[in-house]
Design an enzyme around this catalytic site. Structure first.
Site, PDB file in Angstrom:
ATOM      1  N   HIS A  58       0.879  -1.053   0.092  1.00 38.59           N
ATOM      2  CA  HIS A  58       0.018   0.216   0.057  1.00 38.59           C
ATOM      3  C   HIS A  58       0.908   1.274  -0.009  1.00 38.59           C
ATOM      4  CE1 HIS A  58      -3.427   2.687   1.423  1.00 38.59           C
ATOM      5  NE2 HIS A  58      -2.620   3.130   1.854  1.00 38.59           N
ATOM      6  N   GLU A  59       1.870   1.263   0.675  1.00 32.95           N
ATOM      7  CA  GLU A  59       2.887   2.499   0.930  1.00 32.95           C
ATOM      8  C   GLU A  59       3.700   2.628  -0.366  1.00 32.95           C
ATOM      9  OE1 GLU A  59       2.252   4.696   3.020  1.00 32.95           O
ATOM     10  OE2 GLU A  59       0.946   3.386   4.539  1.00 32.95           O
TER      11      GLU A  59
END
Length: 274
Positions: free
Chosen positions: A130-131
């Protein structure tokens, strides 16, 4: 296209500040708006990541210290075709993570101590994916500049020009710039988080790890207030931290509801992701 989109958003915010300054204070207000826009963009572009990391007490970590984190980060960065970001750990038991920087070549990812302790390997992979999606999509630049515009926006004023309502326009711009930055964050946040969830799931090849991670993050962050992450940095986090109580700021949350994000990921279960 992502670079062009990012640049267009930042130019739009700058134009808003300049036009609003001119409408409020004439020539003096126009100059104030321009000064704020220049200071905001310059400071945010070069220093927002350092400020976010320093304000949360993030400490750099080496492969020897956290080989598990490095293994996940290096594998996913290779999949995303981006350089491995600098890695940091925030001394906070509230589980969370955030990415910051101005582009994939100048990016950092920070995770809290609490996140490393509660996440299994699949969940950690989902969080990191996600990051890294934020990094690859240049979300980190837009979020960082929008966030620090709220702070830097209050510092621009013309000390030498009191004509044309300069004093009044300076006062109004102190409030206008942070509000404009807040609107920018609210406008971008919903699609930004949904997009990073989807891209992260596709990067890994399945959404289950991120679904489980978000469920854990939601549970723990309702119980454990953050001791390190500041409200100004919370917009960068994968989930909204708890600051010891809900306030009026909750009405302007930069994160969509976790339940909606999880539901969107579950809809991907029967979809080919690779």
């Amino acid at each position: 296209m992502k670079v062009l989109r990012t640049g267009a958003i930042l130019i739009l915010l700058s134009m808003l500040l300049v036009i609003a300054g001119g409408a409020i204070g004439g020539r003096g207000g126009l100059q104030i708006g321009l000064a704020i826009a220049v200071l905001m963009n310059f400071s945010s572009y070069f220093f927002s990541d350092k400020i976010a990391l320093a304000s949360s007490g993030a400490q750099p970590v080496s492969r020897e210290q956290l080989p598990r984190l490095y293994d996940v980060m290096e594998r996913l960065a290779a999949k995303a075709s981006i350089p491995v970001p600098k890695l940091y750990v925030v001394p906070d038991m509230a589980p969370n993570a955030f990415a910051t920087g101005r582009n994939p070549n100048h990016a950092s990812v920070a995770v809290t101590k609490g996140l490393l302790e509660i996440m299994n390997d699949d969940e950690l992979e989902g969080v990191i994916a996600h990051e890294l999606s934020h990094v690859r999509n240049y979300d980190i630049l837009v979020t960082s500049i929008g966030k620090w515009a709220m702070i830097f926006g209050g510092f621009g004023r013309d000390r030498d020009d009191d004509r044309g309502g300069g004093g009044l326009s300076a006062l109004l711009m102190i409030f206008l710039a942070p509000f404009a930055a807040l609107l920018l964050q609210l406008f971008l946040s919903r699609t930004r988080e949904y997009s990073a969830d989807e891209t992260g799931a596709r990067m890994v090849g399945q959404p289950y790890g991120l679904i489980s991670a978000l469920q854990k993050l939601g549970t723990y962050n309702r119980k454990i207030p953050t001791t390190a992450i500041s409200p100004s940095t919370s917009a960068l986090c994968i989930v909204k931290p708890m600051f010891g109580g809900e306030t009026l700021s909750s009405l302007f949350s930069t994160h969509p509801p976790l339940e909606d994000r999880i539901a969107a990921l579950k809809q991907m279960v029967n979809t080919p992701l690779r």
